[in-house]
Design a protein around this motif. Structure first.
Motif, PDB file in Angstrom:
ATOM      1  N   MET A   1       1.487  -0.994  -0.119  1.00  0.00           N
ATOM      2  CA  MET A   1       0.151   0.609  -0.189  1.00  0.00           C
ATOM      3  C   MET A   1       0.995   1.072   0.241  1.00  0.00           C
ATOM      4  SD  MET A   1      -3.635  -0.619   2.066  1.00  0.00           S
ATOM      5  CE  MET A   1      -4.361  -1.935   1.704  1.00  0.00           C
ATOM      6  N   GLY A   2       1.857   1.034  -0.918  1.00  0.00           N
ATOM      7  CA  GLY A   2       2.896   2.383  -0.760  1.00  0.00           C
ATOM      8  C   GLY A   2       3.393   2.453   0.635  1.00  0.00           C
ATOM      9  N   ASN A   3       3.746   4.309   0.459  1.00  0.00           N
ATOM     10  CA  ASN A   3       5.103   4.144   2.521  1.00  0.00           C
ATOM     11  C   ASN A   3       3.288   3.943   3.498  1.00  0.00           C
ATOM     12  OD1 ASN A   3       6.459   4.934   3.912  1.00  0.00           O
ATOM     13  ND2 ASN A   3       5.886   7.173   3.430  1.00  0.00           N
ATOM     14  N   ASN A   4       4.014   2.462   4.686  1.00  0.00           N
ATOM     15  CA  ASN A   4       3.217   2.694   5.668  1.00  0.00           C
ATOM     16  C   ASN A   4       3.258   2.612   6.540  1.00  0.00           C
ATOM     17  OD1 ASN A   4       1.041   2.121   4.569  1.00  0.00           O
ATOM     18  ND2 ASN A   4       1.305  -0.488   4.556  1.00  0.00           N
ATOM     19  N   SER A   5       4.526   3.770   6.315  1.00  0.00           N
ATOM     20  CA  SER A   5       5.022   4.434   8.180  1.00  0.00           C
ATOM     21  C   SER A   5       4.100   5.493   8.863  1.00  0.00           C
ATOM     22  CB  SER A   5       6.423   4.875   7.780  1.00  0.00           C
ATOM     23  OG  SER A   5       6.468   6.313   7.155  1.00  0.00           O
ATOM     24  N   THR A   6       3.679   6.396   7.997  1.00  0.00           N
ATOM     25  CA  THR A   6       2.739   6.924   8.677  1.00  0.00           C
ATOM     26  C   THR A   6       1.364   5.553   9.520  1.00  0.00           C
ATOM     27  OG1 THR A   6       3.987   8.459   8.494  1.00  0.00           O
ATOM     28  CG2 THR A   6       2.148   9.383   8.647  1.00  0.00           C
ATOM     29  N   LYS A   7       0.338   6.021  10.299  1.00  0.00           N
ATOM     30  CA  LYS A   7      -0.897   5.720   9.954  1.00  0.00           C
ATOM     31  C   LYS A   7      -1.651   7.270   9.398  1.00  0.00           C
ATOM     32  CE  LYS A   7       0.777   1.628  11.618  1.00  0.00           C
ATOM     33  NZ  LYS A   7       0.862   0.042  10.669  1.00  0.00           N
ATOM     34  N   ILE A   8      -3.049   6.388   9.527  1.00  0.00           N
ATOM     35  CA  ILE A   8      -4.157   7.187   9.131  1.00  0.00           C
ATOM     36  C   ILE A   8      -5.013   6.571   9.748  1.00  0.00           C
ATOM     37  CG2 ILE A   8      -5.436   8.248   7.702  1.00  0.00           C
ATOM     38  CD1 ILE A   8      -2.756   7.168   5.513  1.00  0.00           C
ATOM     39  N   ALA A   9      -5.802   7.377  11.012  1.00  0.00           N
ATOM     40  CA  ALA A   9      -7.212   7.684  11.173  1.00  0.00           C
ATOM     41  C   ALA A   9      -8.371   8.052  11.188  1.00  0.00           C
ATOM     42  CB  ALA A   9      -7.552   7.172  12.397  1.00  0.00           C
ATOM     43  N   LEU A  10      -9.245   7.114   9.949  1.00  0.00           N
ATOM     44  CA  LEU A  10     -10.627   8.128   9.528  1.00  0.00           C
ATOM     45  C   LEU A  10     -11.382   7.701  11.253  1.00  0.00           C
ATOM     46  CD1 LEU A  10     -12.385   7.001   6.616  1.00  0.00           C
ATOM     47  CD2 LEU A  10     -14.088   7.716   8.275  1.00  0.00           C
ATOM     48  N   ILE A  11     -12.557   9.019  11.393  1.00  0.00           N
ATOM     49  CA  ILE A  11     -12.558   9.777  12.752  1.00  0.00           C
ATOM     50  C   ILE A  11     -13.888   9.963  11.858  1.00  0.00           C
ATOM     51  CG2 ILE A  11     -12.885  10.012  14.853  1.00  0.00           C
ATOM     52  CD1 ILE A  11      -9.417  10.604  14.490  1.00  0.00           C
ATOM     53  N   THR A  12     -15.033   9.075  12.612  1.00  0.00           N
ATOM     54  CA  THR A  12     -16.310  10.235  12.612  1.00  0.00           C
ATOM     55  C   THR A  12     -16.984  11.353  13.594  1.00  0.00           C
ATOM     56  OG1 THR A  12     -17.779   7.735  13.322  1.00  0.00           O
ATOM     57  CG2 THR A  12     -17.796   7.933  10.672  1.00  0.00           C
ATOM     58  N   GLY A  13     -17.137  12.062  12.782  1.00  0.00           N
ATOM     59  CA  GLY A  13     -17.721  13.201  13.897  1.00  0.00           C
ATOM     60  C   GLY A  13     -16.380  13.499  14.599  1.00  0.00           C
ATOM     61  N   ALA A  14     -16.198  13.819  13.472  1.00  0.00           N
ATOM     62  CA  ALA A  14     -14.262  14.516  14.428  1.00  0.00           C
ATOM     63  C   ALA A  14     -14.581  15.861  14.093  1.00  0.00           C
ATOM     64  CB  ALA A  14     -13.202  13.959  12.779  1.00  0.00           C
ATOM     65  N   SER A  15     -14.939  16.778  13.843  1.00  0.00           N
ATOM     66  CA  SER A  15     -15.295  18.240  13.990  1.00  0.00           C
ATOM     67  C   SER A  15     -15.309  18.629  15.507  1.00  0.00           C
ATOM     68  CB  SER A  15     -16.549  18.671  13.033  1.00  0.00           C
ATOM     69  OG  SER A  15     -17.390  18.119  13.630  1.00  0.00           O
ATOM     70  N   ARG A  16     -16.284  18.101  16.269  1.00  0.00           N
ATOM     71  CA  ARG A  16     -16.199  18.818  17.406  1.00  0.00           C
ATOM     72  C   ARG A  16     -16.055  17.172  19.160  1.00  0.00           C
ATOM     73  NH1 ARG A  16     -22.448  19.589  16.584  1.00  0.00           N
ATOM     74  NH2 ARG A  16     -22.309  20.530  18.931  1.00  0.00           N
ATOM     75  N   GLY A  17     -16.391  18.129  19.909  1.00  0.00           N
ATOM     76  CA  GLY A  17     -16.551  17.134  20.933  1.00  0.00           C
ATOM     77  C   GLY A  17     -15.469  15.833  21.212  1.00  0.00           C
ATOM     78  N   LEU A  18     -15.776  14.518  21.669  1.00  0.00           N
ATOM     79  CA  LEU A  18     -14.697  13.366  21.936  1.00  0.00           C
ATOM     80  C   LEU A  18     -13.834  13.017  20.027  1.00  0.00           C
ATOM     81  CD1 LEU A  18     -16.238  10.307  22.940  1.00  0.00           C
ATOM     82  CD2 LEU A  18     -14.567  12.017  23.568  1.00  0.00           C
ATOM     83  N   GLY A  19     -14.697  13.056  19.289  1.00  0.00           N
ATOM     84  CA  GLY A  19     -14.396  13.175  17.997  1.00  0.00           C
ATOM     85  C   GLY A  19     -12.638  14.157  17.888  1.00  0.00           C
ATOM     86  N   ARG A  20     -13.037  14.946  17.876  1.00  0.00           N
ATOM     87  CA  ARG A  20     -11.958  16.121  18.265  1.00  0.00           C
ATOM     88  C   ARG A  20     -10.769  15.815  19.159  1.00  0.00           C
ATOM     89  NH1 ARG A  20     -12.004  23.229  17.388  1.00  0.00           N
ATOM     90  NH2 ARG A  20     -13.730  22.486  15.888  1.00  0.00           N
TER      91      ARG A  20
END
Length: 255
Positions: free
Chosen positions: A1-20
């Motif tokens: 999958m290309g360069n995997n050294s950096t991890k990527i997280a997908l977070i729903t509801g990331a604009s506020r509260g717990l998600g942010r």
């Protein structure tokens, strides 16, 4: 999958509260962020700026997690962003965080309330995770958000808590079925915390705040940092062998 050294997280509801808060906690650990927001673009842009200020990459997409029909288009947007921003085909961590609170006695809970909670907290989580399966890297992780209310009962949350109970069962099934791909799946169940969730009741209503503190072993109400940090920690490599678990992060409510 290309360069995997950096991890990527997908977070729903990331604009506020717990998600942010979770996005920031992960960014501080060197993780890049793909986030979703429901309607507040300004909050979403603030979140992106905050992540970038921590030296990480971030993109945000509008998504109604209760609208399953919109998921295929969202997944293709995610794929495009992965290619253009990271030169990758997949991401590592999925955090199903987006949610709403409905507080109503069982006798007064409407079918509309029930359906809205189900679409966001159960159906949405089920099918968004399903649609994202081809984009989650083998060896990745999924964290589903539940609630202390799935273990203890406070009147007024029957429908909300029932959806969270279902998510806890779903988590175990996902762990079993995604195990062959090396994907660990866990539930994090926060106790009552001071955010704008559910109209900010826990934060703004002194009586509620005092009550929560009084039934919590550590003697105070939870803060977003208590939860975001726990999620980021759970996703670290040191916790790779934790799987199919419900981890309550409540300071010991009703123990």
């Amino acid at each position: 999958m290309g360069n995997n050294s950096t991890k990527i997280a997908l977070i729903t509801g990331a604009s506020r509260g717990l998600g942010r808060n979770t996005a920031a906690a992960l960014a501080r650990k060197g993780v890049d962020i793909i986030g979703t927001y429901h309607s507040n673009k300004a909050e979403a842009e603030e979140t992106v700026a905050a992540i970038k200020a921590l030296g990480r990459k971030a993109v945000m997409f509008q998504l109604d997690t209760g609208n399953v029909a919109s998921f295929p288009a969202f997944v293709s947007e995610v794929r495009k962003a992965l290619k253009s921003v990271w030169s990758r085909d997949g991401f590592d961590y999925l955090i199903n965080n987006a949610g709403i609170g409905v507080h109503a006695p069982f006798a007064e809970t409407t079918e509309d309330d029930f359906d809205r909670l189900m679409n966001i907290h159960l159906k949405g989580v089920f099918f968004l995770t399903q649609k994202l399966l081809p984009v989650i890297a083998d060896g990745g992780r999924i964290v589903n958000l539940s609630s202390g209310l799935a273990r203890f009962s406070l009147p007024g949350y029957s429908a909300y808590a029932a959806m969270k109970g279902a998510v806890e069962v779903l988590t175990r099934y996902l762990a079993k079925e995604l195990g062959p791909r090396g994907i660990a799946v866990n539930t994090v169940a926060p106790g009552a915390i001071e955010t704008d969730f559910g109209g900010g009741t826990v934060r703004d209503n002194k009586q509620v705040n005092d009550f929560v503190a009084s039934v919590t072993a550590l003697g105070r109400v939870g803060q977003p940092d208590d939860i975001g940090g726990a999620i980021a920690n759970l996703l670290s490599d040191d916790n790779r062998w934790i799987n199919a678990q419900r981890i309550e992060v409540s300071g010991g409510m009703f123990v």
